[in-house]
Design a protein around this motif. Structure first.
Motif, mmCIF file in Angstrom:
data_model
loop_
_atom_site.group_PDB
_atom_site.id
_atom_site.type_symbol
_atom_site.label_atom_id
_atom_site.label_comp_id
_atom_site.label_asym_id
_atom_site.label_seq_id
_atom_site.Cartn_x
_atom_site.Cartn_y
_atom_site.Cartn_z
ATOM 1 N N UNK A 109 40.245 12.886 58.178
ATOM 2 C CA UNK A 109 41.524 13.104 58.570
ATOM 3 C C UNK A 109 42.026 14.591 59.023
ATOM 4 N N UNK A 110 41.366 15.239 58.140
ATOM 5 C CA UNK A 110 41.853 16.952 58.373
ATOM 6 C C UNK A 110 41.089 17.232 59.395
ATOM 7 N N UNK A 111 39.593 16.962 59.574
ATOM 8 C CA UNK A 111 38.844 17.193 60.916
ATOM 9 C C UNK A 111 39.417 16.651 62.156
ATOM 10 N N UNK A 112 39.784 15.566 62.371
ATOM 11 C CA UNK A 112 40.331 14.912 63.542
ATOM 12 C C UNK A 112 41.519 15.594 63.958
ATOM 13 N N UNK A 113 42.600 15.865 62.998
ATOM 14 C CA UNK A 113 43.801 16.472 63.279
ATOM 15 C C UNK A 113 43.688 17.891 63.618
ATOM 16 N N UNK A 114 42.664 18.767 63.085
ATOM 17 C CA UNK A 114 42.349 19.901 63.505
ATOM 18 C C UNK A 114 41.757 20.289 64.926
ATOM 19 N N UNK A 115 40.740 18.929 65.213
ATOM 20 C CA UNK A 115 40.141 18.854 66.420
ATOM 21 C C UNK A 115 41.271 18.802 67.589
ATOM 22 N N UNK A 116 42.259 17.985 67.310
ATOM 23 C CA UNK A 116 43.097 17.236 68.151
ATOM 24 C C UNK A 116 44.208 18.521 68.404
ATOM 25 N N UNK A 117 44.506 19.180 67.432
ATOM 26 C CA UNK A 117 45.501 20.441 67.743
ATOM 27 C C UNK A 117 45.029 21.704 68.316
ATOM 28 N N UNK A 118 43.926 22.067 67.883
ATOM 29 C CA UNK A 118 43.521 23.217 68.341
ATOM 30 C C UNK A 118 42.354 23.011 69.630
ATOM 31 N N UNK A 119 41.479 22.108 69.561
ATOM 32 C CA UNK A 119 40.356 21.699 70.337
ATOM 33 C C UNK A 119 40.700 21.283 71.946
ATOM 34 N N UNK A 120 41.643 20.074 71.747
ATOM 35 C CA UNK A 120 41.946 19.434 72.631
ATOM 36 C C UNK A 120 43.194 20.062 73.342
ATOM 37 N N UNK A 121 44.004 20.566 72.408
ATOM 38 C CA UNK A 121 45.246 21.345 72.765
ATOM 39 C C UNK A 121 44.821 22.683 73.425
#
Length: 259
Positions: A109-121
């Protein structure tokens, strides 16, 4: 090392992870984190390109035609960075799926949230830069809230801007110091050249010599008197040229004759 509470799923691993299913944990971890920071770097570069293009318009010597040319070039570069970041994001997804289903990571969940916030953002932020350049190119008024939202990706972009400004200041200081040292060396070289030229062109100064009159020729019949120190010698009084005594010196008179 797999998770203690999330079991591995070999079927989903082969189905979702695809090429990453055959890799080990250090390998797809390396893929994910390398591409993670690469996407952030593409966001930095896109923000630098946009900032330099907009600053050119504020310069007094800016030209509308040149500004449009810079807008086209910047839009092309940012579009290429957008496509590159999209490809990196796809590889990151495969690495995360391998981490989840092939290794059984418990903190996914930490990996996916970080990826969504910083990478996709970050990808959306680069798209926003492209849209802003497109607005400028076609003279469309931009919305007023473009930079006032304060999202995490804009914070990351602001950090990249600070790094860019710091590097520019260091570069300008180094360039000014090199220019100052070159000017000082050129001035010193020019002064040495001028000094050598003035020394070579200056008239030579000869030391003054004491003026001595050349000896005059003696005329025939001219009489000269001499004082001769003879002491107590009485024979001097018998000389025909003897005139007299002056203390212990005898005065004799000689006449110049032609030879």
């Amino acid at each position: 090392m797999g998770g203690q509470f999330s079991p591995k799923d070999p079927v989903r691993c082969a189905h979702y992870a695809r090429f990453a299913a055959h890799l080990q944990r250090p390998q797809f971890d390396g893929i994910y984190w390398t591409f993670f920071f690469s996407v952030i770097f593409t966001l930095f570069v896109s923000s630098w390109i946009y900032q330099s293009t907009m600053r050119y318009r504020e310069k007094p010597e800016s030209c509308p035609i040149m500004f449009r040319t810079k807008l086209k070039i910047s839009l092309a570069w940012c579009s290429a960075l957008f496509i590159l970041a999209a490809a990196l994001l796809a590889f990151e997804v495969f690495a995360l799926l391998a981490l989840q289903f092939c290794d059984g990571e418990d903190l996914m969940s930490l990996y996916w949230s970080t990826w969504t916030m910083l990478q996709l953002g970050s990808e959306i932020a680069i798209l926003g830069i492209n849209l802003s350049l497109w607005h400028q190119l076609f003279n469309i008024r931009q919305p007023l809230w473009a930079l006032a939202l304060g999202t995490p990706v804009l914070v990351v972009a602001g950090l990249g801007h600070i790094i860019h400004v710091a590097f520019r200041k260091v570069y300008k200081k180094a360039k000014e110091s090199r220019r100052a040292s070159r000017i000082v060396s050129d001035d010193a070289r020019r002064e040495m050249k001028d000094a050598s030229a003035s020394c070579s062109s200056a008239p030579s100064i000869k030391p003054e010599r004491e003026h001595v009159d050349p000896p005059r020729a003696l005329a025939a019949g001219q009489t000269l008197c001499f004082a001769i120190d003879v002491g107590d010698d009485e024979r001097v009084r018998q000389w025909p040229s003897f005139v007299g005594m002056s203390g212990s010196k005898a005065i004799v008179r000689l006449t110049v004759v032609d030879v």
